[in-house]
Enzyme design. Sequence first.
Site, PDB file in Angstrom:
ATOM      1  N   CYS A   1       0.842  -1.182   0.000  1.00  0.00           N
ATOM      2  CA  CYS A   1       0.000   0.000   0.000  1.00  0.00           C
ATOM      3  C   CYS A   1       0.890   1.249   0.000  1.00  0.00           C
ATOM      4  CB  CYS A   1      -0.906   0.003   1.233  1.00  0.00           C
ATOM      5  SG  CYS A   1      -1.846   1.526   1.450  1.00  0.00           S
TER       6      CYS A   1
ATOM      7  N   CYS B   1      -5.521   0.607   6.110  1.00  0.00           N
ATOM      8  CA  CYS B   1      -5.736   2.057   6.141  1.00  0.00           C
ATOM      9  C   CYS B   1      -6.910   2.526   5.291  1.00  0.00           C
ATOM     10  CB  CYS B   1      -4.474   2.799   5.722  1.00  0.00           C
ATOM     11  SG  CYS B   1      -4.122   2.710   3.941  1.00  0.00           S
TER      12      CYS B   1
ATOM     13  N   ASP C   1      19.944  -3.169 -20.839  1.00  0.00           N
ATOM     14  CA  ASP C   1      19.961  -4.222 -19.832  1.00  0.00           C
ATOM     15  C   ASP C   1      18.978  -5.311 -20.241  1.00  0.00           C
ATOM     16  OD1 ASP C   1      19.894  -5.820 -17.603  1.00  0.00           O
ATOM     17  OD2 ASP C   1      19.213  -4.276 -16.219  1.00  0.00           O
TER      18      ASP C   1
END
Length: 445
Positions: free
Chosen positions: A205, A230, A355
Amino acid sequence: MTLKSSIAETAGRSSYWFLHKFFHGGSSLPGKITLKLDPNILKAFSKKYDLVIVTGTNGKTLTTALSVRVLREKYPQVLTNPTGSNMEQGIVTTFITAPRPKQKGLAVLEVDEANVVKVCQFITPIAFVITNLFRDQMDRYGEIYTTYDKILAGVKLAPKATIITNGDEQIFNTKDLPNPTIYYGFNHEAKSDFLAPANTDGLLCPKCQHILHYHLRTYANLGDYFCPHCGFKRPELTYTVTKLTELTPTSSTFELDGKPYKIGIGGVYNIYNALAAYALGRFLGVEPAQIKDAFESDERVFGRQEVISVDGKEVTLVLVKNPVGLNQVLDMIMTDPEPYSFGFLLNANYADGIDTSWIWDGNFEALKTQSIPYFMTGGERYKDITTRLTMAGIRLNATEPDLTKVIDLIKKMPTKHVYLLATYTAVLQLRRELADKNYIQGGMD
Protein backbone atom coordinates in the site's frame (compact mmCIF):
# COMPACT_ATOMS: atom_id res chain seq x y z
CA MET A 1 5.53 31.08 -37.06
CA THR A 2 8.85 32.93 -36.87
CA LEU A 3 11.37 33.10 -39.69
CA LYS A 4 13.65 30.82 -37.67
CA SER A 5 10.88 28.26 -37.28
CA SER A 6 9.99 28.45 -40.96
CA ILE A 7 13.59 27.81 -42.02
CA ALA A 8 13.87 24.90 -39.56
CA GLU A 9 10.59 23.37 -40.74
CA THR A 10 11.62 23.67 -44.40
CA ALA A 11 14.96 21.98 -43.69
CA GLY A 12 13.18 19.20 -41.81
CA ARG A 13 10.63 18.66 -44.57
CA SER A 14 13.38 18.55 -47.21
CA SER A 15 15.41 15.98 -45.27
CA TYR A 16 12.29 13.88 -44.72
CA TRP A 17 11.53 13.89 -48.45
CA PHE A 18 15.10 12.88 -49.30
CA LEU A 19 15.26 10.07 -46.74
CA HIS A 20 11.91 8.60 -47.76
CA LYS A 21 12.59 8.97 -51.47
CA PHE A 22 15.98 7.28 -51.47
CA PHE A 23 16.26 5.31 -48.19
CA HIS A 24 12.61 4.46 -47.35
CA GLY A 25 12.98 5.75 -43.80
CA GLY A 26 13.49 8.81 -41.70
CA SER A 27 11.14 9.16 -38.72
CA SER A 28 13.78 10.64 -36.41
CA LEU A 29 16.58 12.40 -38.32
CA PRO A 30 14.39 15.16 -39.84
CA GLY A 31 13.28 16.07 -36.34
CA LYS A 32 16.88 16.18 -35.13
CA ILE A 33 17.80 18.54 -37.97
CA THR A 34 14.80 20.76 -37.24
CA LEU A 35 15.56 20.92 -33.52
CA LYS A 36 19.18 21.78 -34.25
CA LEU A 37 18.04 24.83 -36.22
CA ASP A 38 15.23 25.77 -33.82
CA PRO A 39 15.12 24.06 -30.39
CA ASN A 40 11.75 25.72 -29.74
CA ILE A 41 10.09 24.52 -32.94
CA LEU A 42 7.27 22.71 -31.09
CA LYS A 43 5.93 26.07 -29.91
CA ALA A 44 5.14 26.88 -33.55
CA PHE A 45 2.53 24.11 -33.54
CA SER A 46 0.84 25.05 -30.25
CA LYS A 47 -1.79 27.19 -32.01
CA LYS A 48 -2.36 24.72 -34.84
CA TYR A 49 -3.41 21.65 -32.85
CA ASP A 50 -5.29 20.50 -29.79
CA LEU A 51 -2.97 17.86 -28.37
CA VAL A 52 -3.68 14.56 -26.61
CA ILE A 53 -0.60 12.85 -25.14
CA VAL A 54 -0.62 9.05 -24.75
CA THR A 55 2.09 7.77 -22.43
CA GLY A 56 2.91 4.96 -20.01
CA THR A 57 5.09 1.85 -20.01
CA ASN A 58 3.11 -0.61 -22.12
CA GLY A 59 0.41 -0.16 -24.73
CA LYS A 60 1.19 3.35 -25.96
CA THR A 61 1.31 2.49 -29.64
CA LEU A 62 -1.86 0.42 -29.77
CA THR A 63 -3.76 2.83 -27.51
CA THR A 64 -2.73 5.69 -29.78
CA ALA A 65 -3.72 3.78 -32.93
CA LEU A 66 -7.11 2.77 -31.51
CA SER A 67 -7.69 6.30 -30.23
CA VAL A 68 -7.01 7.75 -33.67
CA ARG A 69 -9.43 5.29 -35.27
CA VAL A 70 -12.09 6.20 -32.71
CA LEU A 71 -11.61 9.96 -33.03
CA ARG A 72 -11.66 9.87 -36.84
CA GLU A 73 -15.27 8.77 -36.51
CA LYS A 74 -15.98 12.37 -35.46
CA TYR A 75 -12.92 14.41 -36.45
CA PRO A 76 -11.97 14.22 -40.14
CA GLN A 77 -8.25 14.83 -39.58
CA VAL A 78 -6.29 13.48 -36.63
CA LEU A 79 -2.51 13.79 -36.66
CA THR A 80 -0.51 10.96 -35.11
CA ASN A 81 2.88 9.21 -35.08
CA PRO A 82 2.02 5.68 -36.30
CA THR A 83 5.51 4.13 -36.17
CA GLY A 84 5.91 4.72 -32.44
CA SER A 85 8.71 7.27 -32.89
CA ASN A 86 7.81 8.86 -29.58
CA MET A 87 10.80 10.88 -28.46
CA GLU A 88 11.17 14.61 -29.05
CA GLN A 89 12.82 14.34 -32.46
CA GLY A 90 10.23 11.85 -33.72
CA ILE A 91 7.38 14.03 -32.49
CA VAL A 92 8.88 17.04 -34.25
CA THR A 93 9.10 14.97 -37.46
CA THR A 94 5.41 14.13 -37.10
CA PHE A 95 4.46 17.82 -36.95
CA ILE A 96 6.76 19.14 -39.66
CA THR A 97 5.80 16.49 -42.22
CA ALA A 98 2.05 16.72 -41.71
CA PRO A 99 -0.15 18.64 -44.17
CA ARG A 100 -0.67 22.15 -42.82
CA PRO A 101 -4.17 22.26 -41.27
CA LYS A 102 -6.57 24.89 -42.65
CA GLN A 103 -8.15 25.17 -39.21
CA LYS A 104 -7.11 24.03 -35.75
CA GLY A 105 -6.45 20.30 -35.89
CA LEU A 106 -6.38 17.45 -33.39
CA ALA A 107 -3.13 15.58 -32.65
CA VAL A 108 -3.01 12.31 -30.70
CA LEU A 109 0.63 11.49 -30.09
CA GLU A 110 2.40 8.64 -28.39
CA VAL A 111 5.05 10.23 -26.16
CA ASP A 112 7.91 8.50 -24.35
CA GLU A 113 7.56 8.91 -20.59
CA ALA A 114 10.74 10.99 -20.24
CA ASN A 115 9.71 13.24 -23.15
CA VAL A 116 6.31 14.31 -21.82
CA VAL A 117 7.84 17.33 -20.10
CA LYS A 118 9.76 18.30 -23.25
CA VAL A 119 6.52 18.46 -25.25
CA CYS A 120 4.51 20.18 -22.53
CA GLN A 121 7.07 23.00 -22.31
CA PHE A 122 5.83 24.17 -25.71
CA ILE A 123 2.34 22.70 -26.24
CA THR A 124 -0.31 22.48 -23.53
CA PRO A 125 -2.35 19.28 -24.04
CA ILE A 126 -6.09 19.07 -23.57
CA ALA A 127 -5.72 15.53 -22.20
CA PHE A 128 -3.21 12.94 -21.02
CA VAL A 129 -3.93 9.24 -21.50
CA ILE A 130 -1.70 7.23 -19.13
CA THR A 131 -1.83 3.48 -19.68
CA ASN A 132 0.20 1.82 -16.90
CA LEU A 133 3.62 1.83 -15.22
CA PHE A 134 5.71 -1.32 -14.98
CA ARG A 135 9.43 -1.84 -14.54
CA ASP A 136 10.87 -1.15 -17.98
CA GLN A 137 14.31 -0.16 -19.30
CA MET A 138 15.59 0.47 -15.80
CA ASP A 139 18.89 1.72 -17.21
CA ARG A 140 16.89 4.70 -18.60
CA TYR A 141 14.01 5.14 -16.17
CA GLY A 142 14.84 3.53 -12.85
CA GLU A 143 11.96 2.38 -10.66
CA ILE A 144 8.33 3.09 -11.56
CA TYR A 145 8.17 5.97 -9.05
CA THR A 146 10.96 7.73 -10.93
CA THR A 147 9.14 7.15 -14.20
CA TYR A 148 5.92 8.53 -12.77
CA ASP A 149 7.76 11.64 -11.60
CA LYS A 150 9.02 12.13 -15.17
CA ILE A 151 5.44 12.02 -16.45
CA LEU A 152 4.18 14.30 -13.67
CA ALA A 153 6.81 16.89 -14.54
CA GLY A 154 4.92 17.34 -17.79
CA VAL A 155 1.45 17.02 -16.28
CA LYS A 156 2.21 19.82 -13.84
CA LEU A 157 2.74 22.16 -16.79
CA ALA A 158 -0.88 21.54 -17.84
CA PRO A 159 -2.98 21.61 -14.64
CA LYS A 160 -6.26 22.04 -16.56
CA ALA A 161 -5.71 19.09 -18.90
CA THR A 162 -7.90 16.07 -18.22
CA ILE A 163 -6.09 12.91 -17.13
CA ILE A 164 -7.57 9.68 -18.49
CA THR A 165 -5.85 6.83 -16.73
CA ASN A 166 -5.92 3.24 -15.55
CA GLY A 167 -7.78 3.07 -12.25
CA ASP A 168 -6.55 -0.50 -11.72
CA GLU A 169 -2.97 0.83 -11.33
CA GLN A 170 -2.26 1.86 -7.75
CA ILE A 171 0.42 4.45 -8.47
CA PHE A 172 -2.04 6.65 -10.36
CA ASN A 173 -4.02 7.04 -7.14
CA THR A 174 -1.15 8.32 -5.00
CA LYS A 175 -0.88 12.01 -5.97
CA ASP A 176 -3.36 14.82 -5.40
CA LEU A 177 -3.42 16.68 -8.70
CA PRO A 178 -5.58 19.65 -9.74
CA ASN A 179 -6.38 18.03 -13.10
CA PRO A 180 -9.82 16.58 -13.79
CA THR A 181 -9.32 12.80 -13.79
CA ILE A 182 -11.22 10.00 -15.52
CA TYR A 183 -10.46 6.45 -14.36
CA TYR A 184 -11.10 3.28 -16.35
CA GLY A 185 -10.64 -0.37 -15.37
CA PHE A 186 -12.00 -3.91 -15.17
CA ASN A 187 -15.16 -4.80 -13.27
CA HIS A 188 -16.16 -8.12 -14.82
CA GLU A 189 -15.98 -10.63 -11.95
CA ALA A 190 -17.74 -11.23 -8.65
CA LYS A 191 -15.95 -9.61 -5.74
CA SER A 192 -13.86 -11.63 -3.27
CA ASP A 193 -10.90 -10.98 -0.98
CA PHE A 194 -7.52 -12.43 -1.96
CA LEU A 195 -3.81 -11.70 -2.23
CA ALA A 196 -1.76 -11.45 -5.42
CA PRO A 197 1.22 -13.81 -5.88
CA ALA A 198 4.12 -12.90 -3.61
CA ASN A 199 6.53 -12.12 -6.49
CA THR A 200 4.25 -9.45 -7.99
CA ASP A 201 5.65 -5.90 -8.11
CA GLY A 202 3.80 -3.09 -6.38
CA LEU A 203 1.96 -5.07 -3.71
CA LEU A 204 2.54 -2.66 -0.83
CA CYS A 205 0.00 0.00 0.00
CA PRO A 206 1.55 3.37 -0.99
CA LYS A 207 -0.07 4.99 2.05
CA CYS A 208 0.82 2.65 4.92
CA GLN A 209 3.08 -0.03 3.34
CA HIS A 210 0.86 -2.96 4.29
CA ILE A 211 0.17 -5.70 1.73
CA LEU A 212 -2.69 -4.87 -0.61
CA HIS A 213 -5.66 -7.18 -1.06
CA TYR A 214 -7.79 -7.60 -4.19
CA HIS A 215 -11.45 -8.01 -5.05
CA LEU A 216 -10.41 -8.60 -8.67
CA ARG A 217 -7.03 -8.95 -10.37
CA THR A 218 -6.36 -8.99 -14.11
CA TYR A 219 -2.58 -9.43 -14.25
CA ALA A 220 0.56 -8.15 -12.50
CA ASN A 221 -0.60 -5.66 -9.84
CA LEU A 222 -3.62 -4.40 -11.81
CA GLY A 223 -7.13 -4.79 -10.47
CA ASP A 224 -9.65 -3.80 -7.82
CA TYR A 225 -7.18 -3.36 -4.99
CA PHE A 226 -7.74 -2.25 -1.40
CA CYS A 227 -5.81 -1.98 1.84
CA PRO A 228 -7.59 -3.56 4.82
CA HIS A 229 -5.31 -1.61 7.17
CA CYS A 230 -5.74 2.06 6.14
CA GLY A 231 -8.65 2.00 3.69
CA PHE A 232 -6.69 2.95 0.55
CA LYS A 233 -8.58 1.53 -2.44
CA ARG A 234 -9.22 1.76 -6.15
CA PRO A 235 -10.93 5.03 -7.14
CA GLU A 236 -14.40 5.17 -8.64
CA LEU A 237 -14.29 4.09 -12.29
CA THR A 238 -16.04 6.03 -15.04
CA TYR A 239 -15.63 3.42 -17.80
CA THR A 240 -15.33 -0.31 -17.19
CA VAL A 241 -14.90 -3.71 -18.80
CA THR A 242 -18.03 -5.50 -17.61
CA LYS A 243 -17.54 -8.85 -19.36
CA LEU A 244 -14.86 -10.92 -21.10
CA THR A 245 -16.64 -12.92 -23.79
CA GLU A 246 -13.91 -14.64 -25.82
CA LEU A 247 -10.13 -14.39 -25.97
CA THR A 248 -8.06 -15.82 -28.84
CA PRO A 249 -4.55 -15.00 -30.12
CA THR A 250 -6.04 -12.87 -32.91
CA SER A 251 -9.12 -11.29 -31.34
CA SER A 252 -10.76 -10.20 -28.10
CA THR A 253 -14.52 -9.96 -27.54
CA PHE A 254 -15.74 -8.13 -24.45
CA GLU A 255 -18.26 -5.67 -23.06
CA LEU A 256 -17.63 -2.06 -22.09
CA ASP A 257 -20.26 -0.55 -19.85
CA GLY A 258 -22.55 -3.44 -20.76
CA LYS A 259 -22.22 -3.10 -24.56
CA PRO A 260 -20.40 -5.65 -26.80
CA TYR A 261 -17.15 -4.77 -28.57
CA LYS A 262 -14.46 -6.66 -30.47
CA ILE A 263 -10.89 -5.86 -31.48
CA GLY A 264 -8.78 -7.85 -33.94
CA ILE A 265 -5.92 -8.44 -31.55
CA GLY A 266 -5.44 -10.87 -28.68
CA GLY A 267 -4.54 -10.47 -25.02
CA VAL A 268 -6.20 -9.05 -21.91
CA TYR A 269 -3.56 -6.32 -21.88
CA ASN A 270 -4.85 -5.08 -25.23
CA ILE A 271 -8.37 -4.81 -23.86
CA TYR A 272 -6.95 -2.23 -21.43
CA ASN A 273 -5.65 -0.34 -24.47
CA ALA A 274 -9.06 -0.49 -26.13
CA LEU A 275 -10.67 0.71 -22.89
CA ALA A 276 -8.30 3.69 -22.76
CA ALA A 277 -9.20 4.59 -26.36
CA TYR A 278 -12.88 4.17 -25.53
CA ALA A 279 -12.54 6.52 -22.53
CA LEU A 280 -10.77 9.15 -24.64
CA GLY A 281 -13.38 8.84 -27.37
CA ARG A 282 -16.25 9.31 -24.92
CA PHE A 283 -14.43 12.29 -23.38
CA LEU A 284 -14.23 13.93 -26.81
CA GLY A 285 -17.83 13.16 -27.72
CA VAL A 286 -17.61 10.02 -29.85
CA GLU A 287 -20.69 7.81 -29.53
CA PRO A 288 -20.43 4.15 -28.44
CA ALA A 289 -21.74 2.89 -31.79
CA GLN A 290 -19.04 4.87 -33.58
CA ILE A 291 -16.39 3.43 -31.27
CA LYS A 292 -17.63 -0.08 -32.02
CA ASP A 293 -17.25 0.57 -35.76
CA ALA A 294 -13.74 1.95 -35.22
CA PHE A 295 -12.63 -1.05 -33.15
CA GLU A 296 -13.84 -3.52 -35.73
CA SER A 297 -11.98 -1.97 -38.66
CA ASP A 298 -9.35 -4.38 -39.94
CA GLU A 299 -6.30 -2.15 -39.72
CA ARG A 300 -3.06 -3.56 -38.34
CA VAL A 301 -0.77 -1.62 -36.05
CA PHE A 302 2.97 -1.24 -36.63
CA GLY A 303 4.82 -4.04 -34.80
CA ARG A 304 1.87 -4.96 -32.58
CA GLN A 305 0.65 -8.44 -33.43
CA GLU A 306 0.99 -7.83 -37.13
CA VAL A 307 0.19 -11.00 -39.04
CA ILE A 308 2.53 -11.18 -42.03
CA SER A 309 2.32 -13.81 -44.75
CA VAL A 310 5.73 -15.27 -45.63
CA ASP A 311 5.45 -17.91 -48.35
CA GLY A 312 2.51 -19.66 -46.72
CA LYS A 313 3.58 -19.01 -43.13
CA GLU A 314 1.40 -16.75 -40.97
CA VAL A 315 3.95 -14.86 -38.90
CA THR A 316 2.63 -12.91 -35.92
CA LEU A 317 5.19 -10.24 -35.01
CA VAL A 318 4.88 -9.01 -31.43
CA LEU A 319 6.91 -6.31 -29.70
CA VAL A 320 8.16 -7.21 -26.19
CA LYS A 321 10.25 -5.09 -23.87
CA ASN A 322 9.62 -5.90 -20.20
CA PRO A 323 8.56 -8.87 -18.02
CA VAL A 324 4.90 -7.93 -17.53
CA GLY A 325 4.31 -7.39 -21.24
CA LEU A 326 6.30 -10.50 -22.14
CA ASN A 327 4.28 -12.72 -19.82
CA GLN A 328 1.02 -11.35 -21.17
CA VAL A 329 2.19 -12.14 -24.71
CA LEU A 330 3.15 -15.67 -23.68
CA ASP A 331 -0.29 -16.15 -22.10
CA MET A 332 -1.90 -14.85 -25.28
CA ILE A 333 -0.09 -17.12 -27.74
CA MET A 334 -0.72 -20.18 -25.57
CA THR A 335 -4.44 -19.79 -26.28
CA ASP A 336 -3.78 -20.78 -29.90
CA PRO A 337 -5.32 -24.23 -30.52
CA GLU A 338 -3.24 -24.73 -33.69
CA PRO A 339 0.42 -25.88 -33.76
CA TYR A 340 2.91 -23.04 -33.92
CA SER A 341 6.64 -22.32 -33.98
CA PHE A 342 8.27 -19.82 -31.64
CA GLY A 343 11.05 -17.29 -32.15
CA PHE A 344 12.57 -14.54 -30.04
CA LEU A 345 14.74 -11.73 -31.46
CA LEU A 346 16.65 -9.83 -28.77
CA ASN A 347 18.52 -6.57 -29.30
CA ALA A 348 19.84 -4.27 -26.57
CA ASN A 349 20.26 -0.87 -28.16
CA TYR A 350 19.29 2.38 -26.43
CA ALA A 351 15.71 2.23 -27.73
CA ASP A 352 15.37 -1.36 -26.46
CA GLY A 353 17.06 -0.83 -23.11
CA ILE A 354 20.64 -2.02 -22.88
CA ASP A 355 19.96 -4.22 -19.83
CA THR A 356 18.61 -7.62 -20.91
CA SER A 357 18.16 -9.06 -17.42
CA TRP A 358 14.37 -8.61 -17.72
CA ILE A 359 14.12 -11.76 -19.83
CA TRP A 360 14.83 -13.82 -16.71
CA ASP A 361 11.47 -12.74 -15.26
CA GLY A 362 9.64 -14.07 -18.31
CA ASN A 363 7.70 -17.27 -17.72
CA PHE A 364 9.24 -19.23 -20.58
CA GLU A 365 8.87 -22.41 -18.55
CA ALA A 366 5.15 -22.30 -19.40
CA LEU A 367 6.02 -22.97 -23.05
CA LYS A 368 7.09 -26.50 -22.11
CA THR A 369 3.41 -27.33 -21.58
CA GLN A 370 2.78 -26.63 -25.27
CA SER A 371 3.56 -28.95 -28.18
CA ILE A 372 5.87 -26.50 -29.94
CA PRO A 373 7.96 -28.29 -32.58
CA TYR A 374 10.41 -25.49 -33.37
CA PHE A 375 12.21 -22.85 -31.30
CA MET A 376 14.50 -20.17 -32.69
CA THR A 377 16.47 -17.29 -31.17
CA GLY A 378 18.17 -14.40 -32.88
CA GLY A 379 19.23 -10.77 -32.76
CA GLU A 380 22.33 -9.00 -31.51
CA ARG A 381 21.94 -10.54 -28.02
CA TYR A 382 20.92 -13.99 -29.18
CA LYS A 383 23.28 -15.60 -26.67
CA ASP A 384 21.33 -14.04 -23.77
CA ILE A 385 17.92 -15.28 -24.92
CA THR A 386 19.39 -18.65 -25.95
CA THR A 387 20.75 -19.12 -22.42
CA ARG A 388 17.41 -18.10 -20.90
CA LEU A 389 15.40 -20.57 -22.99
CA THR A 390 17.92 -23.33 -22.39
CA MET A 391 17.66 -22.75 -18.64
CA ALA A 392 13.87 -23.00 -19.00
CA GLY A 393 14.37 -26.52 -20.33
CA ILE A 394 13.67 -25.64 -23.95
CA ARG A 395 15.66 -27.28 -26.73
CA LEU A 396 16.42 -24.86 -29.55
CA ASN A 397 16.31 -25.78 -33.22
CA ALA A 398 18.16 -22.71 -34.52
CA THR A 399 19.97 -19.53 -33.49
CA GLU A 400 20.59 -16.68 -35.92
CA PRO A 401 22.24 -13.40 -34.88
CA ASP A 402 21.95 -12.02 -38.43
CA LEU A 403 18.37 -10.77 -38.84
CA THR A 404 18.78 -10.66 -42.62
CA LYS A 405 18.71 -14.47 -42.52
CA VAL A 406 15.71 -14.87 -40.19
CA ILE A 407 13.20 -14.85 -43.06
CA ASP A 408 14.89 -17.90 -44.59
CA LEU A 409 14.59 -19.68 -41.23
CA ILE A 410 10.90 -18.83 -41.03
CA LYS A 411 10.30 -20.48 -44.40
CA LYS A 412 11.78 -23.73 -43.04
CA MET A 413 9.66 -23.88 -39.89
CA PRO A 414 7.34 -26.93 -39.79
CA THR A 415 4.13 -25.08 -38.83
CA LYS A 416 1.88 -22.65 -40.64
CA HIS A 417 1.65 -20.40 -37.58
CA VAL A 418 4.79 -18.67 -36.31
CA TYR A 419 5.00 -16.35 -33.31
CA LEU A 420 7.98 -14.04 -33.45
CA LEU A 421 8.65 -11.94 -30.36
CA ALA A 422 11.12 -9.08 -30.80
CA THR A 423 12.46 -5.99 -29.09
CA TYR A 424 11.92 -2.58 -30.69
CA THR A 425 15.00 -2.24 -32.89
CA ALA A 426 14.76 -5.92 -33.87
CA VAL A 427 11.19 -5.22 -35.06
CA LEU A 428 12.50 -2.33 -37.15
CA GLN A 429 15.31 -4.39 -38.66
CA LEU A 430 13.07 -7.33 -39.46
CA ARG A 431 10.38 -5.13 -41.00
CA ARG A 432 13.02 -3.53 -43.20
CA GLU A 433 14.03 -6.97 -44.46
CA LEU A 434 10.41 -7.96 -45.00
CA ALA A 435 9.83 -4.75 -46.96
CA ASP A 436 12.95 -5.28 -49.08
CA LYS A 437 11.63 -8.75 -49.98
CA ASN A 438 8.13 -7.36 -50.69
CA TYR A 439 6.36 -9.22 -47.89
CA ILE A 440 5.11 -5.93 -46.45
CA GLN A 441 4.84 -2.38 -47.74
CA GLY A 442 6.80 0.44 -46.18
CA GLY A 443 9.12 -1.34 -43.79
CA MET A 444 9.82 1.43 -41.31
CA ASP A 445 6.53 3.30 -41.74
